[in-house]
Every structure is written in structure tokens, then in C-alpha cells.
Design a protein around this motif. Structure first.
Motif, mmCIF file in Angstrom:
data_model
loop_
_atom_site.group_PDB
_atom_site.id
_atom_site.type_symbol
_atom_site.label_atom_id
_atom_site.label_comp_id
_atom_site.label_asym_id
_atom_site.label_seq_id
_atom_site.Cartn_x
_atom_site.Cartn_y
_atom_site.Cartn_z
ATOM 1 N N GLN A 149 0.818 -1.213 0.000
ATOM 2 C CA GLN A 149 0.000 0.000 0.000
ATOM 3 C C GLN A 149 0.850 1.260 0.000
ATOM 4 O O GLN A 149 0.450 2.291 -0.541
ATOM 5 C CB GLN A 149 -0.892 0.052 1.252
ATOM 6 C CG GLN A 149 -1.971 -0.959 1.318
ATOM 7 C CD GLN A 149 -2.601 -1.007 2.698
ATOM 8 O OE1 GLN A 149 -2.581 -0.029 3.452
ATOM 9 N NE2 GLN A 149 -3.150 -2.162 3.051
ATOM 10 N N GLU A 150 2.013 1.169 0.628
ATOM 11 C CA GLU A 150 2.835 2.351 0.882
ATOM 12 C C GLU A 150 3.045 3.247 -0.337
ATOM 13 O O GLU A 150 2.855 4.462 -0.242
ATOM 14 C CB GLU A 150 4.164 1.927 1.492
ATOM 15 C CG GLU A 150 4.861 3.053 2.184
ATOM 16 C CD GLU A 150 6.048 2.570 3.001
ATOM 17 O OE1 GLU A 150 7.084 3.234 2.913
ATOM 18 O OE2 GLU A 150 5.923 1.557 3.711
ATOM 19 N N PRO A 151 3.424 2.716 -1.498
ATOM 20 C CA PRO A 151 3.624 3.611 -2.650
ATOM 21 C C PRO A 151 2.349 4.344 -3.089
ATOM 22 O O PRO A 151 2.432 5.388 -3.723
ATOM 23 C CB PRO A 151 4.104 2.681 -3.770
ATOM 24 C CG PRO A 151 4.520 1.424 -3.107
ATOM 25 C CD PRO A 151 3.765 1.334 -1.820
ATOM 26 N N TYR A 152 1.187 3.825 -2.742
ATOM 27 C CA TYR A 152 -0.080 4.405 -3.177
ATOM 28 C C TYR A 152 -0.663 5.415 -2.189
ATOM 29 O O TYR A 152 -1.635 6.097 -2.511
ATOM 30 C CB TYR A 152 -1.132 3.295 -3.386
ATOM 31 C CG TYR A 152 -0.831 2.370 -4.518
ATOM 32 C CD1 TYR A 152 -1.191 2.693 -5.828
ATOM 33 C CD2 TYR A 152 -0.194 1.154 -4.299
ATOM 34 C CE1 TYR A 152 -0.918 1.830 -6.877
ATOM 35 C CE2 TYR A 152 0.082 0.289 -5.344
ATOM 36 C CZ TYR A 152 -0.281 0.634 -6.627
ATOM 37 O OH TYR A 152 -0.015 -0.219 -7.664
ATOM 38 N N GLU A 153 -0.105 5.498 -0.993
ATOM 39 C CA GLU A 153 -0.732 6.294 0.060
ATOM 40 C C GLU A 153 -0.982 7.746 -0.341
ATOM 41 O O GLU A 153 -2.109 8.237 -0.236
ATOM 42 C CB GLU A 153 0.079 6.223 1.351
ATOM 43 C CG GLU A 153 -0.021 4.881 2.024
ATOM 44 C CD GLU A 153 0.733 4.825 3.335
ATOM 45 O OE1 GLU A 153 1.108 5.894 3.886
ATOM 46 O OE2 GLU A 153 0.963 3.707 3.824
ATOM 47 N N ASP A 154 0.046 8.455 -0.773
ATOM 48 C CA ASP A 154 -0.141 9.868 -1.136
ATOM 49 C C ASP A 154 -1.097 10.007 -2.315
ATOM 50 O O ASP A 154 -1.924 10.922 -2.357
ATOM 51 C CB ASP A 154 1.199 10.538 -1.446
ATOM 52 C CG ASP A 154 2.066 10.697 -0.205
ATOM 53 O OD1 ASP A 154 1.533 10.714 0.921
ATOM 54 O OD2 ASP A 154 3.298 10.806 -0.364
ATOM 55 N N TRP A 155 -0.992 9.108 -3.280
ATOM 56 C CA TRP A 155 -1.881 9.132 -4.446
ATOM 57 C C TRP A 155 -3.331 8.940 -4.008
ATOM 58 O O TRP A 155 -4.226 9.648 -4.473
ATOM 59 C CB TRP A 155 -1.454 8.054 -5.449
ATOM 60 C CG TRP A 155 -2.240 8.052 -6.711
ATOM 61 C CD1 TRP A 155 -2.084 8.878 -7.781
ATOM 62 C CD2 TRP A 155 -3.326 7.177 -7.046
ATOM 63 N NE1 TRP A 155 -2.998 8.570 -8.771
ATOM 64 C CE2 TRP A 155 -3.772 7.529 -8.329
ATOM 65 C CE3 TRP A 155 -3.955 6.133 -6.377
ATOM 66 C CZ2 TRP A 155 -4.823 6.872 -8.958
ATOM 67 C CZ3 TRP A 155 -5.002 5.479 -7.009
ATOM 68 C CH2 TRP A 155 -5.420 5.858 -8.285
ATOM 69 N N LEU B 207 -6.620 11.354 -4.312
ATOM 70 C CA LEU B 207 -7.841 10.850 -4.935
ATOM 71 C C LEU B 207 -9.087 11.332 -4.192
ATOM 72 O O LEU B 207 -10.146 11.495 -4.784
ATOM 73 C CB LEU B 207 -7.781 9.317 -4.951
ATOM 74 C CG LEU B 207 -8.803 8.564 -5.752
ATOM 75 C CD1 LEU B 207 -8.625 8.793 -7.245
ATOM 76 C CD2 LEU B 207 -8.686 7.069 -5.450
ATOM 77 N N LYS B 208 -8.952 11.536 -2.883
ATOM 78 C CA LYS B 208 -10.018 12.041 -2.016
ATOM 79 C C LYS B 208 -11.286 11.183 -2.041
ATOM 80 O O LYS B 208 -12.388 11.685 -2.268
ATOM 81 C CB LYS B 208 -10.360 13.495 -2.358
ATOM 82 C CG LYS B 208 -9.213 14.435 -2.167
ATOM 83 C CD LYS B 208 -9.575 15.856 -2.494
ATOM 84 C CE LYS B 208 -8.344 16.712 -2.318
ATOM 85 N NZ LYS B 208 -8.524 18.047 -2.809
ATOM 86 N N PRO B 209 -11.152 9.887 -1.781
ATOM 87 C CA PRO B 209 -12.360 9.064 -1.683
ATOM 88 C C PRO B 209 -13.131 9.421 -0.418
ATOM 89 O O PRO B 209 -12.573 10.012 0.513
ATOM 90 C CB PRO B 209 -11.810 7.645 -1.604
ATOM 91 C CG PRO B 209 -10.492 7.814 -0.920
ATOM 92 C CD PRO B 209 -9.955 9.127 -1.436
ATOM 93 N N LYS B 210 -14.405 9.065 -0.378
ATOM 94 C CA LYS B 210 -15.193 9.290 0.830
ATOM 95 C C LYS B 210 -14.882 8.221 1.877
ATOM 96 O O LYS B 210 -14.942 8.487 3.071
ATOM 97 C CB LYS B 210 -16.681 9.285 0.491
ATOM 98 C CG LYS B 210 -17.097 10.498 -0.319
ATOM 99 C CD LYS B 210 -18.595 10.483 -0.559
ATOM 100 C CE LYS B 210 -19.048 11.724 -1.319
ATOM 101 N NZ LYS B 210 -18.537 11.836 -2.654
ATOM 102 N N GLU C 180 -7.333 11.604 9.275
ATOM 103 C CA GLU C 180 -6.924 13.013 9.397
ATOM 104 C C GLU C 180 -7.368 13.816 8.183
ATOM 105 O O GLU C 180 -7.631 15.012 8.285
ATOM 106 C CB GLU C 180 -5.408 13.118 9.541
ATOM 107 C CG GLU C 180 -4.890 12.736 10.902
ATOM 108 C CD GLU C 180 -3.372 12.731 10.950
ATOM 109 O OE1 GLU C 180 -2.727 13.394 10.102
ATOM 110 O OE2 GLU C 180 -2.825 12.047 11.843
ATOM 111 N N ALA C 181 -7.444 13.166 7.021
ATOM 112 C CA ALA C 181 -7.859 13.833 5.784
ATOM 113 C C ALA C 181 -9.378 13.828 5.625
ATOM 114 O O ALA C 181 -9.890 14.263 4.597
ATOM 115 C CB ALA C 181 -7.201 13.160 4.585
ATOM 116 N N GLY C 182 -10.090 13.292 6.610
ATOM 117 C CA GLY C 182 -11.551 13.297 6.552
ATOM 118 C C GLY C 182 -12.161 12.120 5.812
ATOM 119 O O GLY C 182 -13.337 12.151 5.455
ATOM 120 N N VAL C 183 -11.373 11.077 5.588
ATOM 121 C CA VAL C 183 -11.855 9.894 4.882
ATOM 122 C C VAL C 183 -12.368 8.885 5.912
ATOM 123 O O VAL C 183 -11.696 8.629 6.919
ATOM 124 C CB VAL C 183 -10.723 9.253 4.036
ATOM 125 C CG1 VAL C 183 -11.204 7.991 3.342
ATOM 126 C CG2 VAL C 183 -10.184 10.265 3.024
#
Length: 126
Positions: free
Chosen positions: A75-81, A85-88, A107-110
Motif C-alpha cells: 500500500q505504501e507507494p499508493y498512500e499519497d496518491w 484521490l479524495k475518496p469518501k 486526518e484527511a476526513g476519509v
């Protein structure tokens, strides 16, 4: 709800395959992201991390739910991406639990769900 299956696989014995099948069967718009560019149920399995503002990022716009089928190390390489993406919500299926990444998402509201997509679909709780 548009769902991204992260860790999509064309192998029928994989849970990501079964989840993609069930999502499509129930009429959910589904986007697939995996390791190899293949087809699954007539859909492209995308690879990499498409630039979200570019034309190749079009399928990844307006993702409601990400269902994870990658272990924490993958998962690590995808975290920032995924944060861009800002999924709910993000579903951490069994074996994908990742408290550190889950905290970043919250923390990002997801909304973070440690759950099984297949069980959620079967129970009508998706």
C-alpha cells in the motif's frame, strides 16, 4: 457509488476478483487498479498511479470508495496518491489492515472501515 478495487486481479481465486465481480453484478460503477494491464469482466485493469488531472486519470475521478486488496507494505507507494484521490471511504479488507495509513486517511476526513467488501455486499451494507 463508484468504487476503486486496488489490487485487482484476473485470477478467479483472489478476493479482489470476487469483489470486482460482485460489485459489477450489483450495478456499482467499478474501476480496477492492479499490477498488470489486463482485462477483467470487460474492464481494463489500470496500472501505476495515473495523474488525476490528466486524461488518463479520468476513470479515477469521483471515486466514492476504495476497497483495498494490498498488504500494508504494498500500500505504501499508493498512500499519497490515494489521499489526492479524495475518496469518501476506504475499506481495509482482511489482511490489509494498516493503522498508520488509516490514521492518515482519518486526518484527511476519509471514513475508514476495517471490513470485508464481500460480506458488506452480501449483507446489503455496502
Amino acid at each position: 457509488r463508484k468504487t476503486l478495487v486496488l489490487g485487482a486481479s484476473p485470477k478467479p481465486d483472489r478476493y479482489a476478483y470476487k469483489a470486482a465481480f460482485r460489485l459489477l453484478e450489483e450495478g456499482h460503477e467499478t474501476v480496477l487498479l492492479g499490477l498488470r494491464p489486463e482485462k477483467l469482466f470487460g474492464l481494463d485493469i489500470h496500472t501505476g498511479m495515473p495523474e488525476l488531472d490528466a486524461p488518463e486519470g479520468e476513470p479515477f475521478r469521483d471515486i466514492d470508495t476504495v476497497t483495498l486488496y494490498l498488504n500494508p507494505r504494498r500500500q505504501e507507494p499508493y498512500e499519497d496518491w490515494l489521499l489526492r484521490l479524495k475518496p469518501k471511504r476506504v475499506i481495509f479488507n482482511p489482511g490489509t489492515e494498516n493503522p498508520r495509513f488509516a490514521a492518515r486517511l482519518r486526518e484527511a476526513g476519509v471514513k475508514v472501515l476495517p471490513a470485508c467488501t464481500l460480506v458488506m455486499l452480501s449483507a446489503g451494507m455496502y
